[in-house]
Design an enzyme around this catalytic site. Structure first.
Site, short mmCIF file in Angstrom:
data_model
loop_
_atom_site.label_atom_id
_atom_site.label_comp_id
_atom_site.label_asym_id
_atom_site.label_seq_id
_atom_site.Cartn_x
_atom_site.Cartn_y
_atom_site.Cartn_z
N HIS A 418 0.83 -1.20 0.00
CA HIS A 418 0.00 0.00 0.00
C HIS A 418 0.87 1.25 0.00
CE1 HIS A 418 -3.12 2.82 1.93
NE2 HIS A 418 -3.45 2.62 0.68
N HIS A 419 0.63 2.11 -0.97
CA HIS A 419 1.29 3.42 -1.05
C HIS A 419 0.23 4.51 -1.00
CE1 HIS A 419 4.93 1.71 -3.54
NE2 HIS A 419 5.03 1.43 -2.26
N HIS A 509 -6.27 4.06 -6.17
CA HIS A 509 -7.40 4.82 -5.60
C HIS A 509 -7.16 6.31 -5.79
CE1 HIS A 509 -9.99 1.84 -3.33
NE2 HIS A 509 -9.21 1.15 -4.16
N GLU A 510 -8.24 7.07 -5.84
CA GLU A 510 -8.19 8.48 -6.23
C GLU A 510 -7.36 8.59 -7.52
OE1 GLU A 510 -7.02 7.71 -2.90
OE2 GLU A 510 -9.13 7.57 -2.46
N GLU A 528 -10.17 2.96 -8.45
CA GLU A 528 -11.39 3.49 -7.84
C GLU A 528 -11.99 4.48 -8.85
OE1 GLU A 528 -10.85 5.99 -4.47
OE2 GLU A 528 -12.34 4.95 -3.27
N GLU A 534 -16.53 2.31 0.66
CA GLU A 534 -16.06 3.06 1.83
C GLU A 534 -17.01 4.21 2.20
OE1 GLU A 534 -12.27 4.15 0.19
OE2 GLU A 534 -12.97 6.17 -0.33
C1 NOJ Z 1 -8.93 6.21 0.24
C2 NOJ Z 1 -9.04 4.87 -0.40
O1 NOJ Z 1 -10.11 4.86 -1.31
C3 NOJ Z 1 -9.23 3.85 0.67
O2 NOJ Z 1 -9.44 2.57 0.11
C4 NOJ Z 1 -8.04 3.85 1.59
O3 NOJ Z 1 -8.29 2.97 2.65
C5 NOJ Z 1 -7.79 5.26 2.16
N1 NOJ Z 1 -7.78 6.22 1.13
C6 NOJ Z 1 -6.46 5.31 2.90
O4 NOJ Z 1 -5.41 5.14 1.99
CA CA Z 2 -11.40 6.92 -2.21
#
Ligand code: NOJ
Ligand code: CA
Length: 738
Positions: A418-419, A509-510, A528, A534
């Site tokens: 995870h980054h 993500h983002e 995403e 979430e």
């Molecule tokens: C937003 C991401 O969509 C989510 O999956 C992640 O847990 C958090 N950021 C923290 O990185």
């Molecule tokens: Ca997100």
């Protein structure tokens, strides 16, 4: 107006504060019905007098595109089955400091080509993709002195078209800065549209709105994101997007000021700018992404179109043996519902002991990955504000990464890295090579990245120099880069290329929106770029209809890491004011409806333990041979059937909005020589997303291709079905394969 705050990012989750929706839903359609009469579109429908005109049709002849010049100004039109769907629409560019390239043009040359090939996806929602188009390349040259040239290329398919501009190397145009791409999409009616706003703090994470497209003129709505899907009054479906966004700004669609005068709906390509206002900085030769228009008679045909993928370059990676779709669990939902924390302390999620338990769980149930967030330095305090503090090679003391990688390996599982960058891109780029190499050495071959931050909140640093583009008044966000401008398009691509060199698959993500890059870089697995699960944990939640819109909008772009599979739908112990707005069976159906080559079983393992419905998540594949759409009503319901790439099994996922329904699903796709067992995970008789979400009935029934299943979906519910060949004991009378 309701506002909530993300538990750890502190970012505002706004309930669409930018428009008082109800005011517009009541008033605008009436006004529009009056304005948009039959006469209204006459101006758009009749092609202007032209001096040059050239056309190309799709292989089946239904889609026809014409490029025309009117007094040196280029336009294009699109006709479908004899009816204009895109009226004469401008083409061209406005540059910085030099004259625009949009008038005084003449056709210098024309080239035609066509292709009919079938290529194999290393993984995907189908195995084989047919790429069948007719191409027209029109070279346009300025008529004055020191002329410049551009080529407009059209590729016309049976299910739509793509076109792009090529700016070849030439004497009179080398380095250039685009201030505007003048591409227009002139719509022949006030179509119903499903849209999310662009230029907002939450990037793509908004609920889709359905409205007549003329709504784009509402005050405060600058533009909308693509894919923008629309339905015409005649029931034709159109979706505008782009393909192969490589070194360019992403395209949003804006309303034109002169819509009311021109009596038609003129959408403008609105490129997301750099902080200095320039849209694109480039040098010839250069080309734009493909501007794509999908055209379908049935909404479901949008889903099975491969137009976007086909308009991307073939795979450039030499080998793909290391790229494998899979399912994963993770120390993730616990942070979102506030059971655990990302940062260290009493409730730190990413501990060695907990990770071992997750690895054991993954190994026991055949999951390939375990995602762990909050394992590395930088999560202390308000991490979203201090992305610069993230260190991607230093674990917290209670996370023994080497021991855990070895532990996972011994169990046939891999950690997923995870980054989270907190949108501090310069900090990430500085560490990127080392960070991917670190993971590769540990045997970690999948990394989830993240860019939590404001839509326009990227601090840029050029060539290791000081931060640029920072405004003194940060609250106005001026002077910062957008997540979706050319600067970030380049960054996201750099990450994909760097990851590929280290044999690492990505889940972003983002992200920047998907434009089909997975064809060229099949390690770009999923992303995403919409409101995922979430939002149910801490935001205002996704209403039941959200996932019935996604397959026709966001999902047309490509795979989505939605993270389905929440079984404890109310999680009252942790967040009593939040919940998941579906039934349990709908959570299962989402594994089929939402395509992702990496799908998460998102809930806490303890909520799966001993639950009979968990078997569906264990069984469901993430790599498919075929996909069929059985029902498709945007925003109401959708049913997909997909065949596993590695077995004879079929899976059905059917979901509905807040309305309960009964749908008939004929199984005509099954092999006529077999008898199958359908393992049905249906909403219980009394199930209802609001009052009784967990009620589920699991049953088995023998089926053949002559069977029509009756899918009963509760309000906010769904149904998931595995259809596997029956064993000899289960169906002794079966004829068996020939
Ligand atoms: C937003 C991401 O969509 C989510 O999956 C992640 O847990 C958090 N950021 C923290 O990185
Ligand atoms: Ca997100």
């Amino acid at each position: 107006m309701r506002r909530t705050v993300h538990p750890s990012t502190g970012l505002r989750q706004s309930a669409q504060p930018w428009v008082d929706w109800h005011v517009f839903t009541e008033t605008r359609p009436v006004a529009c019905a009056i304005v948009c009469g039959i006469l209204l579109f006459a101006a758009c429908a009749s092609p202007p007098q032209s001096r040059g005109e050239v056309g190309v049709s799709s292989p089946n002849g239904k889609v026809h595109v014409t490029l025309m010049l009117r007094e040196g100004v280029p336009y294009y039109t699109v006709i479908y089955s004899g009816k204009t769907v895109i009226g004469p629409s401008n083409l061209g560019f406005i540059f910085k400091d030099v004259p625009p390239l949009n008038h005084d043009l003449a056709i210098a040359s024309i080239k035609r080509d066509s292709l009919d090939e079938t290529w194999t996806q290393p993984w995907g929602e189908v195995k084989e993709v047919r790429n069948h188009y007719n191409e027209l390349r029109v070279e346009l040259e300025e008529t004055g002195r020191a002329p410049r040239r551009m080529i407009v290329v059209f590729r016309v398919y049976d299910d739509g078209l793509g076109f792009r501009y090529e700016l070849p190397e030439q004497d009179n145009l080398s380095d250039f800065e685009i201030m505007d791409e003048e591409t227009e999409f002139v719509l022949m009616g006030n179509h119903q549209a499903w849209w999310i706003p662009a230029y907002r703090d939450e990037r793509y994470e908004y609920l889709y709105r359905k409205s007549p497209i003329s709504f784009l003129s509402i005050k405060g709505l600058r533009a909308v994101h693509t894919p923008l899907t629309m339905e015409t009054a005649e029931g034709l479906f159109l979706s505008i997007h782009e393909a192969n966004l490589t070194d360019y700004a992403s395209m949003t669609l804006a309303d034109s000021d002169n819509n009311t005068q021109m009596n038609c709906i003129r959408l403008l390509c609105d490129l997301v700018p750099w902080s200095d206002g320039v849209k694109v900085k480039a040098t010839t030769p250069h080309h734009t992404p493909w501007r794509t228009i999908q055209i379908a008679e049935k909404a479901g045909d949008l889903i099975t179109s491969h137009l976007i993928l086909n308009l991307n370059e073939p795979n450039v990676l030499e080998d793909v043996w290391w790229i494998k779709p899979g399912k994963y669990v993770g120390i993730w939902w616990g942070m979102h519902i506030r059971k655990y924390t990302w940062g260290p302390g009493d409730r730190h999620g990413a501990t060695t002991e907990r990770t071992k338990r997750y690895i054991d769980f993954a190994a026991q149930h055949g999951f390939s990955g375990v995602l762990v967030e909050g394992w590395n330095l930088g999560w202390d305090g308000d991490w979203a504000k201090h992305g610069d503090r993230f260190n991607f090679t230093t674990p917290y003391e209670d996370f023994e990464i080497e021991e855990l990688s070895a532990y996972a390996r011994a169990k046939g599982v891999k950690l997923i890295g995870h980054h989270e960058t907190g949108a501090a891109v310069a900090n990430y780029e500085r560490q990127m090579e080392e960070a991917f190499s670190y993971y590769q050495d540990l045997g970690i071959d999948t990394v989830k990245t993240g860019y939590v931050g404001w839509g326009q909140g990227i601090k840029r640093r050029d060539e290791e120099g000081p931060l640029v583009g920072l405004s003194r008044c940060a609250s106005l966000h001026t002077g910062l880069e957008w997540h979706h401008g050319q600067y970030m398009v380049r960054h996201y691509r750099k990450v994909v290329e760097t990851a590929a060199r280290y044999h690492i698959m990505l889940d972003v993500h983002e992200p920047i929106k998907d434009t089909g890059i997975r064809r060229t870089y099949p390690n770009m697995m999923t992303r995403e770029g919409a409101r995922g699960q979430e939002h149910n944990a801490w935001g205002d939640g996704n209403p039941p209809e959200h996932t019935t819109i996604l397959p026709f909008t966001r999902m047309l772009a490509g795979p989505f890491d939605f993270t389905p599979g929440i079984f404890d739908l109310l999680f009252e112990e942790y967040q009593p004011d939040n919940r998941v707005n579906t039934t349990l069976a709908k959570q299962l159906a989402l594994y089929v409806v939402i395509y992702s080559p990496l799908h998460m079983a998102a809930d806490l393992p303890e909520n799966y333990q001993g639950h009979p419905a968990f078997q569906f998540i264990v069984d469901v594949p993430v790599d498919w041979r075929e996909t069929r759409v059985l029902h498709a009503e945007i925003g109401d319901y959708v049913t997909l059937a997909r065949q596993d790439r590695n077995s004879q099994d079929w899976y059905i996922g059917s979901i509905t909005d807040e309305e309960g329904r009964i749908l008939e699903a004929p199984l005509t796709f099954l092999d006529p020589h077999r008898i199958y067992v359908a393992e049905v995970y249906a909403d219980g008789a009394e199930a209802d997303w609001k009052s009784n979400p967990s009620s589920i009935e699991i049953s088995e029934v023998l089926v053949t291709r002559d069977t029509t299943l009756r899918l009963r979906l509760a309000p906010g519910g769904g149904q998931a079905i595995r259809i596997r060949p029956a064993t000899e004991e289960e169906a002794p009378s079966q004829t068996g394969p020939p």
